[in-house]
Scaffold this active site. Structure first.
Site, PDB file in Angstrom:
ATOM      1  N   HIS A 260      68.813-133.195 -33.501  1.00 19.89           N
ATOM      2  CA  HIS A 260      67.372-133.194 -33.720  1.00 19.89           C
ATOM      3  C   HIS A 260      66.633-132.454 -32.613  1.00 19.89           C
ATOM      4  O   HIS A 260      65.790-131.594 -32.876  1.00 19.89           O
ATOM      5  CB  HIS A 260      66.902-134.654 -33.809  1.00 19.89           C
ATOM      6  CG  HIS A 260      65.477-134.836 -34.184  1.00 19.89           C
ATOM      7  ND1 HIS A 260      64.928-134.366 -35.362  1.00 19.89           N
ATOM      8  CD2 HIS A 260      64.455-135.473 -33.538  1.00 19.89           C
ATOM      9  CE1 HIS A 260      63.648-134.700 -35.430  1.00 19.89           C
ATOM     10  NE2 HIS A 260      63.336-135.371 -34.325  1.00 19.89           N
ATOM     11  N   PHE A 261      66.946-132.776 -31.366  1.00 18.90           N
ATOM     12  CA  PHE A 261      66.289-132.152 -30.222  1.00 18.90           C
ATOM     13  C   PHE A 261      67.076-130.900 -29.803  1.00 18.90           C
ATOM     14  O   PHE A 261      67.723-130.865 -28.759  1.00 18.90           O
ATOM     15  CB  PHE A 261      66.168-133.145 -29.065  1.00 18.90           C
ATOM     16  CG  PHE A 261      65.091-134.168 -29.261  1.00 18.90           C
ATOM     17  CD1 PHE A 261      63.777-133.893 -28.907  1.00 18.90           C
ATOM     18  CD2 PHE A 261      65.370-135.401 -29.816  1.00 18.90           C
ATOM     19  CE1 PHE A 261      62.768-134.833 -29.087  1.00 18.90           C
ATOM     20  CE2 PHE A 261      64.378-136.349 -30.002  1.00 18.90           C
ATOM     21  CZ  PHE A 261      63.072-136.070 -29.637  1.00 18.90           C
TER      22      PHE A 261
END
Length: 279
Positions: A260-261
């Protein structure tokens, strides 16, 4: 060394903290972060782009060093950031959108299509295609805003969940600095932060309701568009990135082997892709 300035301004009574870097006469780039982070998530990206672009990265209302929104809604956040861009002189700019930053930025694009010179979406959806089953508890709250369903969402605010968001799908978790998720957990522990975040999770249904509006904007205005996607994201799946090409045939879509990051592990690669795209 890149000089980053840490500034504050007030927008309709709300404090907005922001980072600023790069030459002021250069092409403008607005960076909009997501949940549960702040402008700090761009700490690695900004130095890689600031030689060529005038960059501003605000903490969204309710996040980081900024004050809480007047109303805990995405409409309110977008209205505040819209006014913020006018205050800091961003009359025409490209936008980098991540997570919650995506529905915020897409609202700005729909309202002011003439101001947008390009869109970069990093794991930020505008199609239901990419919403995973991880959204099920949130969607249950959309359908029934009971105290019981709201209580279930508190698990998303726990320290372990924040760490999991950063490390899930990353080949080598030791490559992820603990500074980012530790700071996020600090901000999440502040008085009042829990209600702000739970309210926004409930209001996320307003973003999904606007997906057809966002898609019509894509079809009508065909903005320059780049998707840079962590392909192992547990929330926003690859079909969410691929869907942009349905309405913007010239969209550039790049996947990276991370979660996600994505900037935590692939800032160099993403920065190089952005430079090629914007130039």
């Amino acid at each position: 060394m890149t000089k980053i300035r840490y500034r504050n301004t007030t927008v309709d009574g709300i404090k907005i903290a922001y980072r600023e870097a790069g030459p002021k006469g250069a092409q403008k780039l607005l960076l909009l972060h997501g949940f549960p982070t702040s402008g700090y998530m761009f700490r690695d990206l900004i130095p890689l782009l600031a030689d060529r672009y005038h960059i501003i990265a605000p903490d969204l209302p309710g996040f980081g060093q900024s004050g809480d929104p007047a109303v805990n809604s995405f409409d309110s956040i977008a209205e505040t950031i819209d006014r913020f861009t006018e205050i800091v002189g961003f009359d025409r700019y490209a936008i980098y959108l991540f997570d919650y930053g995506a529905p915020t930025g897409f609202r700005l694009a729909v309202k002011h299509p003439e101001r947008i010179t390009g869109i970069i979406s990093q794991n930020g959806n505008a199609y239901v295609d990419g919403l995973s089953e991880a959204w099920n508890p949130v969607q249950a709250y959309w359908q029934d805003a009971s105290a019981e369903n709201r209580a279930v969402l508190k698990a998303f605010l726990g320290p372990e969940t924040t760490i999991w968001q950063y490390t899930h799908g990353v080949a080598d978790p030791t490559a992820v600095s603990p500074d980012g998720y530790s700071l996020d957990n600090f901000y999440l522990s502040r008085p009042g932060a829990e209600d702000v975040q739970l309210d926004l999770m409930g209001d996320y249904k307003s973003n999904v309701a606007l997906y057809p509006t966002f898609q019509n904007y894509f079809r009508t205005h065909k903005p320059r568009f780049l998707a840079v996607w962590g392909k192992n994201d547990p929330f926003f799946l690859p079909p969410g990135a691929e869907a942009f090409a349905r309405d913007i045939p010239d969209a550039v879509i790049k996947f990276f082997d991370t979660g996600h990051f994505a900037l935590e592990t692939h800032a160099d690669e993403i920065a190089a892709t952005i430079r090629g795209f914007l130039d």
